[in-house]
Design a protein around this motif. Structure first.
Motif: not given
Length: 596
Positions: A156-160, A183-191
């Protein structure tokens, strides 16, 4: 408020107001300050909303929150109604002021109570993501801390997440059999490709990072701008070290989040670090290149000292020349011979180190009776540090007291006059006998004027107080110990004599940091009852000294100032008749007592 008077105009200098508000820790005071006038309002609100320990109050601006009765997110907070357009306008005003945000989920029933904010349902974050993009939700967010037990809440923290975030710390959730962190690690590196500070810590039931080694390595390789990396205790594997070694901007690698207290603006990103088990820890043998860790200045790592020695990592000088501070947490039993060999190697390969800390204790409390024939660390063991010319901080801890003498402290103080922090196992796991007496303090008072903090484990009962007084007079008492002194678990019987001696040698009122209850006296552990009772007895006596000593020190300093006043008058009378070559300096140019 009228600004006609000069003293009123001072209260409207923005830089002054901002400095005052930043030093205020009272939320109510800041809230009241925001209501004083328009000029104060913006600055006070900026400080009030700069760092949030929970997003609950921020989300309440959109709509009231209430506990959900659904089985999926029972007892978690959800919006009572859909936020209106007017609510979003008001939310945006305050959201722009938020720079650091923490979400620390309440533990499940029966877990350790953290006394933090209520849990928020993932539904709230889904509603936010549909209404706003991450860049518009908290547009100026610089740091995010997230701790939750389940992966869904963490996702859920990906929205931030957005590219303005510079610091991120998160706890590994409890993963089910089919779940993954990819998925979470990918969102960190991409965002957040320009992320600078990242800390990972473990919840009590989180999977070890050893089980997620490949995913963590990919995460590290994808964050090329990292300057600070926090890895939990005993979790830095060889593969992870290889990945970090190729990051050109990494300055700090830490295992307890200490580095996140140092950079300005990121003081709150320490987190709760539960390390991986020491058992079955893989051998640390990274394949490092010659240009590894090109910018590293601070390294804290948990490993076997034997691994370093067997692979000759230090002898090959594969650790960078830029390294200034080294902290090693030993993960298994080690011997004084290995410690001495390590210190000899590090003194040759990195003589420029300013900080060296060896945490060799394997327990915070005595689990059983001590083994009296266990080899002790002696001054010969640590003697190689005398050749490290830039060393100003040295700390060593061990289950057993160090075998040191007063003469050893004399040699150490003379060889290392620039020492600022020295901790020689003041709180051993087994509070056995010590050969250090109070006389061990005199060399540091005489030869180490820059000392800031001194921690020694002593036996005050073997101190010869008349001899101590003679030695102080022989040295003309020209130096006083102006640092913070901590006796740890030192043995003490006669509190009066100890207090009178410390009152003569200490420059400032002491604040012994270890006079609180030690860690191994708390909790339901299988510990040695006799050892705990002995430490409690010593602590009570040191508390007596601590309460009365400030008055003794203040009285002593007043006496020295009176003596210097009379010495100044004598100087004014006699100095005109003395040749300049033998004329002493004026007492006012010296520290109290020096002129005597």
């Amino acid at each position: 408020m009228s600004t006609s008077e000069p003293h009123h105009r001072v209260l409207f200098i923005p830089e002054l107001l901002e400095n005052i508000f930043c030093r205020s820790e009272d939320v109510r005071t800041l809230a009241r300050s925001a209501l004083v006038c328009k000029q104060w309002s913006d600055l006070a609100l900026n400080t009030l909303w700069y760092e949030l320990d929970t997003p609950v109050n921020l989300f309440k601006i959109l709509a009231p929150l209430e506990e959900s009765q659904d089985e999926e997110d029972y007892d978690k907070l959800i919006f009572r109604n859909t936020p209106t357009s007017a609510a979003w306008v008001r939310f945006d005003y305050y959201a722009r002021k938020v720079r650091m945000l923490a979400y620390i989920e309440d533990p499940a029933e029966g877990e350790y109570e953290l006394d933090v904010s209520s849990n928020i349902s993932p539904r709230v974050f889904r509603d936010l993501s549909r209404a706003r993009s991450p860049q518009r939700l908290l547009p100026n967010l610089k740091g995010l801390t997230w701790q939750s037990d389940d992966l869904v809440t963490l996702l859920s923290s990906q929205v931030l997440l957005h590219d303005r975030i510079k610091a991120l710390s998160f706890a590994m959730p409890i993963l089910q059999q089919s779940q993954s962190m990819s998925d979470y690690f990918t969102s960190i590196t991409s965002k957040i490709p320009s992320l600078q500070l990242m800390a990972i810590w473990l919840n009590r039931q989180s999977p070890s990072l050893l089980e997620l080694e490949a995913e963590v390595v990919d995460l590290l390789r994808g964050l090329r701008e990292l300057t600070h990396v926090g890895i939990p205790f005993y979790s830095l594997t060889s593969k992870m070290a290889e990945a970090i070694s190729q990051l050109e901007k990494v300055l700090v690698v830490d295992f307890d989040g200490e580095c996140y207290k140092r950079p300005i603006g990121y003081e709150s990103y320490a987190g709760n670090y539960f390390g991986a088990p020491r058992e079955n820890l893989p051998r640390f043998s990274p394949q490092l290149q010659v240009n590894s860790f090109p910018s590293l200045t601070y390294l804290a790592i948990g490993l076997h000292l034997q691994d370093l020695m067997s692979d000759h990592i230090l002898r090959r000088r594969l650790f960078p020349p830029s390294l200034q501070r080294l902290v090693i947490q030993e993960t298994g039993n080690t011997t004084p011979a290995i410690v001495e060999s390590f210190l000899e190697s590090i003194a040759v390969s990195h003589p420029h180190l300013s900080t060296l800390s060896l945490q060799l204790r394997l327990s915070d409390f005595p689990r059983s009776l001590p083994l009296l024939d266990t080899p002790r660390i002696t001054f010969t063991t640590i003697k190689p540090i005398l050749g490290m010319r830039s060393l100003i901080e040295f700390m060593i801890s061990h289950d057993y007291p160090l075998s040191l003498t007063d003469r050893d402290m004399q040699e150490l103080a003379i060889a290392k006059p620039l020492l600022q922090y020295l901790s020689l196992n003041s709180e051993p796991g087994y509070p056995l006998e010590s050969s250090l007496s109070l006389a061990a303090l005199l060399p540091f008072a005489e030869h180490c004027p820059s000392m800031i903090e001194l921690k020694l484990y002593m036996d005050t009962t073997i101190s010869d107080f008349p001899t101590l007084q003679t030695n102080m007079q022989r040295a003309n008492a020209v130096s006083l110990l102006g640092c913070e002194f901590s006796p740890g678990f030192s043995r003490i019987e006669d509190t009066r004599k100890v207090m009178l001696f410390l009152g003569q040698i200490l420059r400032t009122s002491p604040y012994p940091t270890t006079l609180g209850q030690p860690n191994f006296l708390t909790g339901n552990y299988d510990r040695s009852y006799e050892a705990c009772e002995e430490v409690r007895k010593r602590m009570r006596k040191w508390e007596e000294v601590s309460r009365a000593l400030p008055f003794v020190v203040d009285a002593r300093m007043d006496e020295l100032r009176r003596v210097d006043t009379w010495a100044g008058r004598v100087w004014e009378v006699c100095s005109p008749y003395l040749p300049p070559s033998v004329r002493p300096p004026h007492p006012s140019d010296c520290d109290p007592g020096v002129s005597r």
